[in-house]
Design a protein around this motif. Structure first.
Motif, PDB file in Angstrom:
ATOM      1  N   LYS A 130      -2.848  25.657  20.729  1.00  0.00           N
ATOM      2  CA  LYS A 130      -1.618  26.414  20.949  1.00  0.00           C
ATOM      3  C   LYS A 130      -0.566  25.576  21.689  1.00  0.00           C
ATOM      4  N   HIS A 131      -1.018  24.553  22.401  1.00  0.00           N
ATOM      5  CA  HIS A 131      -0.122  23.771  23.256  1.00  0.00           C
ATOM      6  C   HIS A 131       0.079  22.331  22.792  1.00  0.00           C
ATOM      7  N   MET A 132      -0.673  21.912  21.766  1.00  0.00           N
ATOM      8  CA  MET A 132      -0.626  20.516  21.341  1.00  0.00           C
ATOM      9  C   MET A 132      -0.643  20.442  19.814  1.00  0.00           C
ATOM     10  N   THR A 133      -0.266  19.282  19.290  1.00  0.00           N
ATOM     11  CA  THR A 133      -0.310  19.085  17.845  1.00  0.00           C
ATOM     12  C   THR A 133      -1.750  18.817  17.408  1.00  0.00           C
ATOM     13  N   GLN A 134      -1.992  18.951  16.112  1.00  0.00           N
ATOM     14  CA  GLN A 134      -3.329  18.714  15.582  1.00  0.00           C
ATOM     15  C   GLN A 134      -3.750  17.257  15.798  1.00  0.00           C
TER      16      GLN A 134
END
Length: 192
Positions: A130-134
């Motif tokens: 939810k807070h970072m890219t894949q």
């Protein structure tokens, strides 16, 4: 004693409110307690004899099929023979089985490490998504292992991504906000 009585009342209130997410409220209740102060009276203790704890009367012995896994296969996986396992269930919850420590000595740590290495990888969903890219959460173990090997304990140092990991969903990727599962398969949630 007053704090404990208030906590017991709070747990009862949490379960009684209609339309509320009981899991989330209970999680917050136990999380907000200072270490050693949470009232654990409502927690089921599978090691207690039946009838001595409030939740213990719900605990029942579960029968396992000893022939379902050979002793050789169990040993290869780091497990004791199935015949030595103790299994318990809860009345009214068919399919729930609790097996206290079926591991051979030393293998519990092996499987904890495997869970952190393998289950935190994509396509599994975790709290960090939810807070970072894949790309940032692609291989949490590799990104964190050198950081974790540093034995220096310093409260000011930033935590590694693995230390920030709180849960990983395996299989049914459950959206806790919308209460909807996606990508069905045979597993459910693994919480750290």
């Amino acid at each position: 004693m007053g704090k404990m009585a208030a906590a017991v009342g709070s747990v009862a209130t949490l379960a009684a409110e209609p339309g509320e997410d009981a899991f989330r409220k209970l999680f917050r209740f136990y999380r907000q307690s200072r270490p050693g102060t949470a009232d654990l009276g409502a927690v089921i203790d599978f090691s207690a004899p039946r009838g001595t704890e409030p939740g213990a009367r719900k605990v029942v012995r579960s029968q396992l099929s000893v022939s379902s896994v050979s002793d050789h296969d169990a040993h290869r996986a780091g497990l004791q023979p199935v015949s030595k396992w103790q299994a318990y269930g809860l009345q009214g919850y068919p399919g729930f089985i609790f097996i206290p420590n079926p591991f051979l000595p030393g293998y519990q740590w092996h499987w904890v490490k495997q869970c952190l290495k393998l289950y935190s990888q994509k396509p599994n969903v975790c709290n960090l998504d939810k807070h970072m890219t894949q790309e940032e959460t692609q291989d949490l173990w590799e990104q964190s292992k050198e950081f974790l090997r540093n034995k220096e304990v310093n409260k000011r140092r930033p935590r590694s991504l693995l230390e920030k990991l709180r849960w990983v969903t395996l299989g049914y990727h459950y959206n806790w906000d919308s209460k909807v599962c996606r990508v069905p398969c045979k597993f459910h949630c693994l919480h750290f």
